[in-house]
Design a protein around this motif. Structure first.
Motif, PDB file in Angstrom:
ATOM      1  N   LEU A 206       0.589  -1.144  -0.107  1.00 42.12           N
ATOM      2  CA  LEU A 206       0.096   0.263  -0.068  1.00 42.12           C
ATOM      3  C   LEU A 206       0.894   1.501   0.537  1.00 42.12           C
ATOM      4  O   LEU A 206       0.216   1.826  -0.690  1.00 42.12           O
ATOM      5  N   PRO A 207       1.991   1.055   0.660  1.00 43.59           N
ATOM      6  CA  PRO A 207       3.044   2.731   0.935  1.00 43.59           C
ATOM      7  C   PRO A 207       3.244   2.448  -0.223  1.00 43.59           C
ATOM      8  O   PRO A 207       3.576   3.912  -1.016  1.00 43.59           O
ATOM      9  N   ILE A 208       3.617   1.952  -1.528  1.00 40.96           N
ATOM     10  CA  ILE A 208       4.299   2.024  -2.718  1.00 40.96           C
ATOM     11  C   ILE A 208       3.367   2.636  -3.974  1.00 40.96           C
ATOM     12  O   ILE A 208       3.161   3.002  -4.073  1.00 40.96           O
ATOM     13  N   LEU A 209       2.105   2.041  -3.627  1.00 41.18           N
ATOM     14  CA  LEU A 209       0.867   2.528  -3.948  1.00 41.18           C
ATOM     15  C   LEU A 209       0.339   3.472  -3.783  1.00 41.18           C
ATOM     16  O   LEU A 209      -0.184   4.877  -4.735  1.00 41.18           O
ATOM     17  N   GLN A 210       0.009   4.115  -2.719  1.00 41.99           N
ATOM     18  CA  GLN A 210       0.344   5.729  -2.471  1.00 41.99           C
ATOM     19  C   GLN A 210       1.051   7.061  -2.987  1.00 41.99           C
ATOM     20  O   GLN A 210       0.308   7.838  -3.522  1.00 41.99           O
ATOM     21  N   ALA A 211       2.267   6.148  -2.479  1.00 41.15           N
ATOM     22  CA  ALA A 211       3.656   6.709  -2.931  1.00 41.15           C
ATOM     23  C   ALA A 211       3.310   6.730  -4.983  1.00 41.15           C
ATOM     24  O   ALA A 211       3.569   8.006  -5.390  1.00 41.15           O
ATOM     25  N   ASN A 212       3.436   5.906  -5.988  1.00 42.56           N
ATOM     26  CA  ASN A 212       3.026   6.131  -6.605  1.00 42.56           C
ATOM     27  C   ASN A 212       1.831   6.218  -7.349  1.00 42.56           C
ATOM     28  O   ASN A 212       2.180   6.148  -8.712  1.00 42.56           O
TER      29      ASN A 212
ATOM     30  N   THR B  59      -6.712   1.293  -1.635  1.00 41.09           N
ATOM     31  CA  THR B  59      -7.419   0.198  -0.257  1.00 41.09           C
ATOM     32  C   THR B  59      -7.595  -1.240  -1.298  1.00 41.09           C
ATOM     33  O   THR B  59      -7.087  -1.256  -2.680  1.00 41.09           O
ATOM     34  N   TYR B  60      -7.041  -2.535  -0.149  1.00 40.72           N
ATOM     35  CA  TYR B  60      -6.871  -3.079  -0.388  1.00 40.72           C
ATOM     36  C   TYR B  60      -8.787  -3.599  -1.484  1.00 40.72           C
ATOM     37  O   TYR B  60      -8.195  -4.517  -2.625  1.00 40.72           O
ATOM     38  N   ALA B  61      -9.472  -3.439  -1.207  1.00 39.91           N
ATOM     39  CA  ALA B  61     -10.438  -4.234  -1.677  1.00 39.91           C
ATOM     40  C   ALA B  61     -10.611  -3.370  -3.030  1.00 39.91           C
ATOM     41  O   ALA B  61     -11.590  -4.417  -3.663  1.00 39.91           O
ATOM     42  N   ASN B  62     -10.794  -1.873  -3.156  1.00 41.82           N
ATOM     43  CA  ASN B  62     -10.646  -1.202  -4.637  1.00 41.82           C
ATOM     44  C   ASN B  62      -9.345  -2.082  -5.200  1.00 41.82           C
ATOM     45  O   ASN B  62     -10.009  -2.190  -6.402  1.00 41.82           O
ATOM     46  N   LEU B  63      -8.600  -2.602  -4.765  1.00 40.18           N
ATOM     47  CA  LEU B  63      -7.432  -3.313  -6.081  1.00 40.18           C
ATOM     48  C   LEU B  63      -7.982  -4.298  -6.530  1.00 40.18           C
ATOM     49  O   LEU B  63      -7.810  -4.494  -7.803  1.00 40.18           O
ATOM     50  N   MET B  64      -8.312  -4.919  -5.324  1.00 36.64           N
ATOM     51  CA  MET B  64      -8.699  -6.322  -6.127  1.00 36.64           C
ATOM     52  C   MET B  64     -10.488  -6.342  -7.090  1.00 36.64           C
ATOM     53  O   MET B  64     -10.203  -7.164  -7.567  1.00 36.64           O
ATOM     54  N   ALA B  65     -10.680  -5.378  -6.530  1.00 34.41           N
ATOM     55  CA  ALA B  65     -12.364  -5.236  -7.172  1.00 34.41           C
ATOM     56  C   ALA B  65     -11.727  -5.140  -8.947  1.00 34.41           C
ATOM     57  O   ALA B  65     -12.595  -4.835  -9.437  1.00 34.41           O
ATOM     58  N   GLY B  66     -10.339  -3.651  -9.332  1.00 35.59           N
ATOM     59  CA  GLY B  66     -10.240  -3.740 -10.509  1.00 35.59           C
ATOM     60  C   GLY B  66     -11.245  -2.738 -11.197  1.00 35.59           C
ATOM     61  O   GLY B  66     -11.955  -1.207 -10.490  1.00 35.59           O
ATOM     62  N   GLY B  67     -11.077  -2.305 -11.889  1.00 33.26           N
ATOM     63  CA  GLY B  67     -11.604  -1.431 -12.868  1.00 33.26           C
ATOM     64  C   GLY B  67     -12.329  -1.233 -14.489  1.00 33.26           C
ATOM     65  O   GLY B  67     -13.060  -2.642 -14.345  1.00 33.26           O
ATOM     66  N   ASP B  68     -12.419  -0.884 -15.597  1.00 33.41           N
ATOM     67  CA  ASP B  68     -13.273  -0.392 -16.605  1.00 33.41           C
ATOM     68  C   ASP B  68     -12.546  -1.989 -16.970  1.00 33.41           C
ATOM     69  O   ASP B  68     -13.291  -2.662 -17.681  1.00 33.41           O
TER      70      ASP B  68
ATOM     71  N   ALA C 229      -1.409 -12.779  -2.850  1.00 33.65           N
ATOM     72  CA  ALA C 229      -2.151 -11.072  -2.817  1.00 33.65           C
ATOM     73  C   ALA C 229      -3.207 -11.469  -1.163  1.00 33.65           C
ATOM     74  O   ALA C 229      -3.915 -10.856  -1.781  1.00 33.65           O
ATOM     75  N   LEU C 230      -2.403 -11.157  -0.753  1.00 30.25           N
ATOM     76  CA  LEU C 230      -3.514 -11.592   0.808  1.00 30.25           C
ATOM     77  C   LEU C 230      -3.141 -10.378   1.346  1.00 30.25           C
ATOM     78  O   LEU C 230      -3.086  -9.252   0.942  1.00 30.25           O
ATOM     79  N   ASP C 231      -4.753  -9.773   1.739  1.00 27.01           N
ATOM     80  CA  ASP C 231      -5.472  -8.593   3.007  1.00 27.01           C
ATOM     81  C   ASP C 231      -4.465  -8.969   4.138  1.00 27.01           C
ATOM     82  O   ASP C 231      -5.324  -9.435   4.760  1.00 27.01           O
ATOM     83  N   ASN C 232      -2.968  -8.935   4.554  1.00 27.93           N
ATOM     84  CA  ASN C 232      -2.731  -8.213   5.269  1.00 27.93           C
ATOM     85  C   ASN C 232      -1.683  -7.108   5.675  1.00 27.93           C
ATOM     86  O   ASN C 232      -1.533  -7.084   5.107  1.00 27.93           O
TER      87      ASN C 232
END
Length: 145
Positions: free
Chosen positions: A62-68, A86-95, A142-145
């Motif tokens: 998450l810190p890598i994703l937040q920074a970049n 967030t983990y949930a948003n990332l795992m949900a994907g996009g368009d 890809a655990l939510d840990n």
């Protein structure tokens, strides 16, 4: 993944029990699992962190994703309808669908895009260590840990 971890721990305990039976009265005792953490004591035996590659979503990824990434894929802006804040948003994907395939970094678009330098499109590419961290996390389930 929890079932896989449980099977590994059970297998290890069975192996330790066999060794103890073979050792007779040599003073070797089986290692016990600590119930509240499912981690082995720090005597060189594997822990959950070692079994999952030691990469934590919350502490490492998450810190890598937040920074970049959250500049374009965050709360106020979601390019391609993908949020990675967030983990949930990332795992949900996009368009385009899911971007993380748990256990398959090579098949995950997130990893493909950062490895090729397609993402982030502006600013610096992720460092080799940051890419490796994300790759290890995905390959470890890809655990939510």
């Amino acid at each position: 993944m929890k079932n896989k971890t449980a099977l590994i721990v059970i297998g290890m305990l069975l192996g330790i029990g066999t060794l103890s039976a073979c050792a007779g009265n040599s003073g070797v005792t089986p290692t016990e699992v600590t119930p509240q953490t499912n981690e082995m004591p720090t005597n060189g035996a594997p822990t959950d962190d070692l079994l999952t590659g030691g990469v934590s979503f919350m502490n490492d990824v998450l810190p890598i994703l937040q920074a970049n990434c959250t500049r374009c894929h965050g709360t106020s802006r979601a390019s391609s309808n993908l949020k990675v804040n967030t983990y949930a948003n990332l795992m949900a994907g996009g368009d385009g669908g899911v971007v993380v395939i748990a256990g398959d970094a090579a098949g995950s678009e997130l990893v493909q895009f950062i490895e090729t330098g397609q993402m982030p499109p502006q600013g610096s590419n992720l460092s080799e260590q940051e890419i490796l961290t994300i790759r290890d996390w995905v390959d470890a389930g890809a655990l939510d840990n």
